[in-house]
Design an enzyme around this catalytic site. Structure first.
Site, mmCIF file in Angstrom:
data_model
loop_
_atom_site.group_PDB
_atom_site.id
_atom_site.type_symbol
_atom_site.label_atom_id
_atom_site.label_comp_id
_atom_site.label_asym_id
_atom_site.label_seq_id
_atom_site.Cartn_x
_atom_site.Cartn_y
_atom_site.Cartn_z
ATOM 1 N N TRP A 104 17.908 -74.139 -75.340
ATOM 2 C CA TRP A 104 18.019 -72.831 -74.396
ATOM 3 C C TRP A 104 19.499 -73.391 -73.686
ATOM 4 O O TRP A 104 20.200 -72.333 -73.196
ATOM 5 C CB TRP A 104 16.887 -72.882 -73.422
ATOM 6 C CG TRP A 104 15.654 -72.249 -74.118
ATOM 7 C CD1 TRP A 104 14.542 -72.793 -74.430
ATOM 8 C CD2 TRP A 104 15.600 -70.873 -74.621
ATOM 9 N NE1 TRP A 104 13.798 -72.026 -74.873
ATOM 10 C CE2 TRP A 104 14.264 -70.782 -75.307
ATOM 11 C CE3 TRP A 104 16.299 -69.768 -74.622
ATOM 12 C CZ2 TRP A 104 14.081 -69.751 -75.754
ATOM 13 C CZ3 TRP A 104 15.967 -68.617 -75.364
ATOM 14 C CH2 TRP A 104 14.770 -68.581 -75.858
ATOM 15 N N ASP A 149 17.866 -73.596 -65.031
ATOM 16 C CA ASP A 149 16.908 -72.950 -65.989
ATOM 17 C C ASP A 149 15.445 -73.405 -65.596
ATOM 18 O O ASP A 149 15.413 -74.509 -66.632
ATOM 19 C CB ASP A 149 17.442 -72.524 -67.246
ATOM 20 C CG ASP A 149 16.466 -71.977 -68.384
ATOM 21 O OD1 ASP A 149 15.398 -71.429 -67.603
ATOM 22 O OD2 ASP A 149 16.774 -71.621 -69.380
ATOM 23 N N LYS A 192 5.634 -68.266 -68.826
ATOM 24 C CA LYS A 192 5.202 -69.444 -69.205
ATOM 25 C C LYS A 192 4.167 -69.954 -68.183
ATOM 26 O O LYS A 192 2.994 -70.234 -68.600
ATOM 27 C CB LYS A 192 6.143 -70.464 -69.639
ATOM 28 C CG LYS A 192 6.899 -70.058 -70.927
ATOM 29 C CD LYS A 192 8.277 -70.268 -70.982
ATOM 30 C CE LYS A 192 8.840 -69.724 -72.345
ATOM 31 N NZ LYS A 192 10.479 -69.672 -72.471
HETATM 32 C C1 LIG Z 1 11.241 -69.378 -73.007
HETATM 33 C C2 LIG Z 1 12.901 -69.957 -72.426
HETATM 34 C C3 LIG Z 1 13.826 -68.977 -72.128
HETATM 35 C C4 LIG Z 1 13.847 -67.533 -72.516
HETATM 36 O O1 LIG Z 1 13.484 -66.691 -71.867
HETATM 37 P P1 LIG Z 1 13.283 -64.991 -71.930
HETATM 38 O O2 LIG Z 1 12.741 -64.523 -70.798
HETATM 39 O O3 LIG Z 1 12.920 -64.849 -73.158
HETATM 40 O O4 LIG Z 1 14.784 -64.746 -71.890
HETATM 41 C C5 LIG Z 1 14.899 -69.679 -71.545
HETATM 42 N N1 LIG Z 1 15.152 -70.673 -71.333
HETATM 43 C C6 LIG Z 1 14.071 -71.685 -71.239
HETATM 44 C C7 LIG Z 1 13.863 -73.060 -70.860
HETATM 45 C C8 LIG Z 1 12.673 -70.926 -71.809
HETATM 46 O O5 LIG Z 1 11.592 -71.816 -71.955
#
Ligand SMILES: *Cc1c(COP(=O)(O)O)cnc(C)c1O
Length: 361
Positions: free
Chosen positions: A102, A172, A196
């Protein structure tokens, strides 16, 4: 039909209480004679839900007064380009710390928009660890420093955060937001898709320091500017109303279960069960992450041979465990233990892993 032992990586398990509550008020929300999905986003009934969700995040994460909480769409993936569009001027460099897929994706988007560098990376070891905060190359010309607090695919997590001085720290937190307390004041912006730890997909939580809102160049389109959404209380355009409603109810559930501290305790207890099993398996199960970088959210492991990985996943599926396959880019096995995954599910998985080893070890 019993509920599955859901170890999905995202979208992921939701608290059963929250789902039952949604079912109860699905066709008649708050005596409106309508579901929450059918309300105008300008109605008082919806606005109350929206504002409660924002207030809930502020309360549960102890968000300081000089920050805004935004509820946007487009997932974490839209934040990847929005951050450099808003905060990367031509004469500065965006600093990305690479700790997994990511963060690589976030960097890829920034590269399309301006100058970037990699302040630290654990890529050479296939992302088995989080770099030491002291080893990150931070410079006064860095527009910001970007980290990924939990690496969903590799199963590593930052346990302390870098002090970046004048360079704003951006994170993030898609796969560990509100799974533990965090020092929001150390960050200028943090973002997370809800799917999540906080609710269904469709809504992305942003926590942004107000002083950041003034930096966006005039050329950035209206809907891609953080100040637009801050000025309009995240009601510039139609928000994902049902996702926000679910988010609000998950936040209330988190509050009833001890808030961020309560989640941390619960999540550590769950992760400890599985790491204990891995560490005491005499090498039958091997964790991907180095011990001091292990994630309480995503437990990644392998069995001695690919054939056994396959057999494990198949037998686990037959026994009622869902979502244990590793990400398609790395293979192996992964148990995602987000907030709503119960201790009972983790105990059942632990027992299954021990039994599987007895049978095949
Ligand atoms: C799941 C995830 C994403 C992607 O998220 P989307 O909502 O599908 O764009 C980005 N960064 C991390 C760390 C993730 O776990």
């Amino acid at each position: 039909m019993p509920r599955a032992h859901n170890f999905n990586a995202g979208p992921a398990a939701l608290p059963e209480e929250v789902l039952e509550h949604a079912r109860e008020e699905l066709v008649d929300f708050n005596a409106t004679g309508m579901s929450v999905m059918e309300l105008s986003h300008r109605s008082a009934d919806y606005e109350a839900v929206h504002n409660e969700a924002i207030a809930g995040i502020k309360e549960l994460l102890n968000v300081p007064e000089d920050y805004e909480v935004l509820l946007l769409q487009g997932g974490a993936s839209l934040q990847f380009p929005m951050i450099p569009m808003n905060f990367l001027p031509e004469n500065q460099t965006a600093n990305y710390v690479l700790t997994g897929s990511w963060s690589e994706k976030a960097l890829k988007e920034a590269k399309l928009l301006g100058r970037t560098k990699t302040g630290a990376s654990s890529g050479e070891s296939n992302y088995t660890y989080i770099p030491d905060v002291k080893d990150i190359d931070i410079d006064k010309n860095d527009a910001y420093v970007h980290i990924t607090s939990n690496n969903t695919i590799f199963g590593t997590q930052w346990h302390n955060f870098p002090q970046t001085g004048a360079a704003p720290l951006i994170a993030d937190m898609s796969s560990d937001i509100l799974s533990r307390p965090i020092p929001v004041e150390d960050f200028s912006l943090l973002y997370a898709g809800a799917q999540k730890n906080l609710g269904p997909s469709g809504v992305t939580v942003i926590i942004i320091k107000k002083e950041m809102l003034k930096q966006t160049p005039d050329t950035v389109p209206t809907v891609l500017r953080y100040d637009t959404h801050a000025d309009k209380n995240s009601l510039y355009n139609t928000p994902p109303t049902f996702a926000v409603y679910m988010l609000n109810n998950v936040l209330k559930w988190i509050k009833r279960h001890g808030g961020a501290e309560g989640m941390k305790k619960r999540n550590e207890e769950k992760a400890e069960l599985l790491y204990h099993t891995i560490d005491n398996s005499n090498g039958f199960y091997t964790g991907h992450a180095e011990k001091e970088s292990r994630s309480a959210m995503n437990v990644t492991f392998n069995l001695p041979e690919e054939e056994l990985n396959k057999k494990f996943l198949q037998e686990a599926q037959n026994a009622g465990f869902t979502g244990l396959n590793g990400h398609r880019s790395v293979g192996g096995c992964r148990a995602s233990l987000y907030n709503a995954v119960s201790l009972e599910s983790c105990e059942a998985l632990q027992t299954f892993m021990e039994q599987f080893q007895k049978n095949h070890g």
